[in-house]
Design a protein around this motif. Structure first.
Motif, PDB file in Angstrom:
ATOM      1  N   ALA A 143      -3.287  -3.320  -7.558  1.00  0.00           N
ATOM      2  CA  ALA A 143      -2.937  -3.690  -6.178  1.00  0.00           C
ATOM      3  C   ALA A 143      -3.553  -2.705  -5.184  1.00  0.00           C
ATOM      4  N   LYS A 144      -3.821  -1.500  -5.643  1.00  0.00           N
ATOM      5  CA  LYS A 144      -4.468  -0.517  -4.765  1.00  0.00           C
ATOM      6  C   LYS A 144      -5.990  -0.659  -4.793  1.00  0.00           C
ATOM      7  N   ASN A 145      -6.475  -1.648  -5.558  1.00  0.00           N
ATOM      8  CA  ASN A 145      -7.921  -1.869  -5.713  1.00  0.00           C
ATOM      9  C   ASN A 145      -8.612  -0.666  -6.348  1.00  0.00           C
ATOM     10  N   PRO A 179       0.824  -1.224   0.000  1.00  0.00           N
ATOM     11  CA  PRO A 179       0.000   0.000   0.000  1.00  0.00           C
ATOM     12  C   PRO A 179       0.852   1.266   0.000  1.00  0.00           C
ATOM     13  N   GLU A 180       2.071   1.183   0.567  1.00  0.00           N
ATOM     14  CA  GLU A 180       2.921   2.389   0.666  1.00  0.00           C
ATOM     15  C   GLU A 180       3.437   2.854  -0.692  1.00  0.00           C
ATOM     16  N   ASN A 181       3.453   1.963  -1.683  1.00  0.00           N
ATOM     17  CA  ASN A 181       3.953   2.417  -2.989  1.00  0.00           C
ATOM     18  C   ASN A 181       3.079   3.562  -3.495  1.00  0.00           C
ATOM     19  N   LEU A 182       3.695   4.446  -4.249  1.00  0.00           N
ATOM     20  CA  LEU A 182       2.977   5.610  -4.778  1.00  0.00           C
ATOM     21  C   LEU A 182       2.667   5.406  -6.251  1.00  0.00           C
ATOM     22  N   LEU A 183       1.542   5.917  -6.657  1.00  0.00           N
ATOM     23  CA  LEU A 183       1.202   5.970  -8.079  1.00  0.00           C
ATOM     24  C   LEU A 183       0.857   7.429  -8.351  1.00  0.00           C
ATOM     25  N   ILE A 184       1.674   8.062  -9.185  1.00  0.00           N
ATOM     26  CA  ILE A 184       1.542   9.516  -9.365  1.00  0.00           C
ATOM     27  C   ILE A 184       1.226   9.841 -10.819  1.00  0.00           C
ATOM     28  N   PHE A 185       0.222  10.653 -11.025  1.00  0.00           N
ATOM     29  CA  PHE A 185      -0.124  11.161 -12.360  1.00  0.00           C
ATOM     30  C   PHE A 185       0.182  12.661 -12.360  1.00  0.00           C
ATOM     31  N   ALA A 186       0.825  13.148 -13.420  1.00  0.00           N
ATOM     32  CA  ALA A 186       1.162  14.577 -13.416  1.00  0.00           C
ATOM     33  C   ALA A 186       1.082  15.177 -14.815  1.00  0.00           C
ATOM     34  N   THR A 187       0.646  16.422 -14.859  1.00  0.00           N
ATOM     35  CA  THR A 187       0.607  17.164 -16.126  1.00  0.00           C
ATOM     36  C   THR A 187       1.587  18.329 -16.026  1.00  0.00           C
ATOM     37  N   ILE A 213      -1.374   8.915  -5.431  1.00  0.00           N
ATOM     38  CA  ILE A 213      -2.210   7.877  -4.819  1.00  0.00           C
ATOM     39  C   ILE A 213      -1.334   6.959  -3.977  1.00  0.00           C
ATOM     40  N   GLN A 214      -1.745   6.774  -2.729  1.00  0.00           N
ATOM     41  CA  GLN A 214      -1.029   5.873  -1.831  1.00  0.00           C
ATOM     42  C   GLN A 214      -2.075   5.106  -1.030  1.00  0.00           C
ATOM     43  N   GLY A 215      -1.728   3.913  -0.556  1.00  0.00           N
ATOM     44  CA  GLY A 215      -2.664   3.121   0.238  1.00  0.00           C
ATOM     45  C   GLY A 215      -3.303   2.026  -0.588  1.00  0.00           C
ATOM     46  N   GLN A 216      -4.338   1.431  -0.029  1.00  0.00           N
ATOM     47  CA  GLN A 216      -5.019   0.324  -0.705  1.00  0.00           C
ATOM     48  C   GLN A 216      -6.461   0.289  -0.194  1.00  0.00           C
TER      49      GLN A 216
END
Ligand code: SF4
Length: 600
Positions: free
Chosen positions: A172-174, A33-41, A90-93
């Motif tokens: 994995a973050k659902n 869950p600690e992994n980050l998923l980042i979207f950026a413009t 986005i972080q967590g699950q």
């Protein structure tokens, strides 16, 4: 947003990788869950700057364990900007499958169990039915839900954040999808100067010889260029000539796109005048059915790489990969590897014969759902090669990422880019397409100092060419401008981006500053990889086949890759140590020494 961060990283890819580097604890498991998923413009995304439509996503990749990154262009990033956001972290699950709804300032997490096991296209349609067509949708398919290591995220049916397993991390973050809608304005510091620069830039692009073919044929034009240079990876890079190329050529795809029951619909991204994206609308039983025209790397990976010569099959396979939310390049590379394992008696199941397409669609589905041989394929080339002794010789991956369907023995800048790219065996963080465009030595000298760089088979000058593309690509991704646009016509230069940024933000940018910014961004990516265990000696390399076996046929017959010489020149020009690590004084010059830095 701190002023220094804006000054040093601009936005988009720059913000995203800096954020990932600063916030992700060392050794975080990609699926934790600690992994980050980042979207950026970027700051130019959503302005009327040419092709100001680019979006970056980053994470720690489950496929490579290193930087997971991809960029795309389209509408989703622009909509995010209109909603008032430069970045979503986005972080967590979630406890159950959910989707995220962003409607200007209103952000809501909603249940998505009703979308479980749905393909990307269904998910997108169903969410738009519920929320309205104004919402732009980024979704994962079954591959992401099932944590296929190279699962992708697909925006609005077409624009793919495809490589390095971003979709598996989202799964994995659902998190099934992110729906976004925005209504805010984007203000420019100097609108008149900005618009006049835009007109000048449009004229320059329209006058480039690549403008018309790319607008008509999309990136299938680049497939033709790669084929002319003898640079397609055929049957897992075993051969240099594909005799049945006519079946998958640019013209064959174009002919398949037009007819009494079908038409080609151009789908340029926001603010783009060069519509390289398009879909084929086919009437079936009176209803329109849509198939996206494949990107050239998809064409190469699901076509010649597998020995397949049916454009119709590739169009369907591409559609299914999109729907399953799975990277067709890594899937094609994994399948080609397993087929060669069977050919060389290292694996006893005949998954697919070279050139046969009978089981292809079934294998894509099985991989997305991790059933039968698909479970093996879902692990990617590196993990499979560890199961079959003697197969490393032909495992076509670097740093764990499957190579694109191009053969670096015929295009040396592509080879060097695959060896050193911060995301592994790939060229899309560089796009050194210049070398396969038959440009003149003078043009090469003007941009890269060395005229010899124009010859795709000549290794001299390729380090300089790759570095120029490396910095400029990082700049474009950070600014929010599409790389395809810039590197297909080569009419947009770093000084143009500096001018656009100046007129958009009111801060003066110079060409030198913006290229240094690109250098800084790509260096932070290397710092991230070193922190997560990259060893330059064993990881900045290429598959043994490309280094030791000469191409047996075609335009580049007899070629291998002079990687050692190119790599030394690259390290020297970049200012690294001779074994590829980062010097402290180099990092200080880039304003990058803060916290723990791995230099050795
Ligand atoms: S060049 Fe192609 S990918 Fe880039 S913005 Fe234009 S249509 Fe989109």
């Amino acid at each position: 947003m701190p002023e220094q961060l804006k000054q040093d990283y601009l936005g988009g890819r720059g913000f995203a990788v800096k954020m990932l580097y600063e916030l992700l604890p060392k050794d975080t498991d990609p699926f934790a869950p600690e992994n980050l998923l980042i979207f950026a413009t970027g700051p130019l995304n959503g302005t009327v700057a040419p092709a100001g439509a680019s979006l970056t996503a980053v994470t720690r990749s489950p496929l490579t364990g290193l930087l997971g990154i991809d960029t795309t262009s389209g509408f989703w990033g622009t909509e995010l900007k209109f909603a008032g956001y430069d970045m979503v972290v986005i972080q967590g699950q979630a406890d159950e499958l959910v989707y995220l709804e962003i409607d200007d300032d209103r952000v809501t997490i909603k249940p998505a169990d009703w979308l479980r096991r749905r393909g990307v296209h269904d998910t997108t349609n169903l969410l738009q039915e519920r929320l309205g067509d104004d919402f732009k949708i980024a979704a994962i398919g079954p591959a992401g839900e099932n944590r296929v290591l190279y699962a992708s995220i697909v925006c609005d049916h077409m624009d793919k954040l495809s490589r390095t397993g971003l979709g598996a991390v989202m799964g994995a973050k659902n998190l099934k999808a992110i729906a976004v809608h925005g209504t805010k304005d984007i203000n420019l510091a100097n609108t008149d100067r900005f618009l006049s620069k835009m007109k000048e830039s449009h004229n320059a692009v329209k006058n480039d010889p690549m403008f018309i073919p790319l607008s008509r044929y999309g990136t299938t034009e680049l497939f033709e260029e790669a084929h002319s240079a003898g640079a397609l990876a055929i049957r897992n890079n075993q051969e240099g000539v594909f005799n049945r190329i006519i079946g998958v050529s640019r013209n064959t795809i174009d002919n398949l796109s037009r007819g009494p029951d079908r038409r080609l619909v151009e789908r340029p991204c926001s603010f783009c005048i060069m519509p390289c994206k398009a879909y084929i609308e086919i009437k079936k039983n009176g209803e329109p059915v849509r198939r996206n025209r494949p990107h050239y790397q998809t064409l190469a990976s699901l076509g010649p790489r597998l020995g397949i010569s049916s454009a119709q099959t590739i169009i369907e396979a591409n559609h299914l990969c999109e729907d399953m939310g799975m990277d067709p390049v890594s899937f094609g590379g994994s399948l080609a590897f397993l087929m060669e394992c069977y050919q060389r008696h290292k694996f006893d199941q005949d998954v697919l014969e070279w050139g046969s397409d009978s089981q292809l669609l079934d294998l894509i589905r099985e991989t997305a759902f991790r059933q039968g041989s698909g479970d093996l394929l879902s692990q990617g080339v590196r993990r499979m090669s560890l199961l079959f002794p003697g197969s490393r010789e032909f495992a076509m991956e670097v740093k764990g990422l499957e190579l694109p369907g191009l053969d670096g023995r015929a295009a040396k800048a592509h080879a060097l880019a695959m060896a050193i790219s911060n995301r592994g065996g790939d060229t899309s963080l560089h796009w050194p397409q210049f070398e396969i465009f038959e440009k003149s030595e003078q043009e090469a000298e003007d941009l890269f100092v060395y005229g010899s760089a124009a010859d795709p088979q000549d290794w001299r000058g390729k380090a300089s060419m790759v570095i120029w593309h490396e910095y400029f690509a990082a700049l474009l991704d950070s600014a929010g401008i599409c790389k395809h646009y810039a590197f297909s016509a080569y009419a947009l230069k770093p000084r143009d981006i500096a001018e656009f940024l100046t007129y958009a933000t009111g801060t003066t940018y110079r060409e030198m500053d913006v290229m240094m910014l690109g250098e800084r961004v790509s260096t932070v990516e290397r710092m991230f990889n070193l922190r997560f265990g990259m060893n330059p000696t064993t990881d900045d390399t290429l598959p043994k086949r490309l280094l030791n076996e000469r191409l047996n046929d075609g335009k580049a017959q007899g070629q291998t890759i002079e990687l050692g010489r190119m790599l030394q020149e690259y390290y020297t020009l970049r200012g690294y140590t001779e074994d590829g690590y980062l010097r402290m004084d180099y990092l200080q010059n880039l304003n990058l020494v803060r916290g723990e830095v791995v230099t050795h």
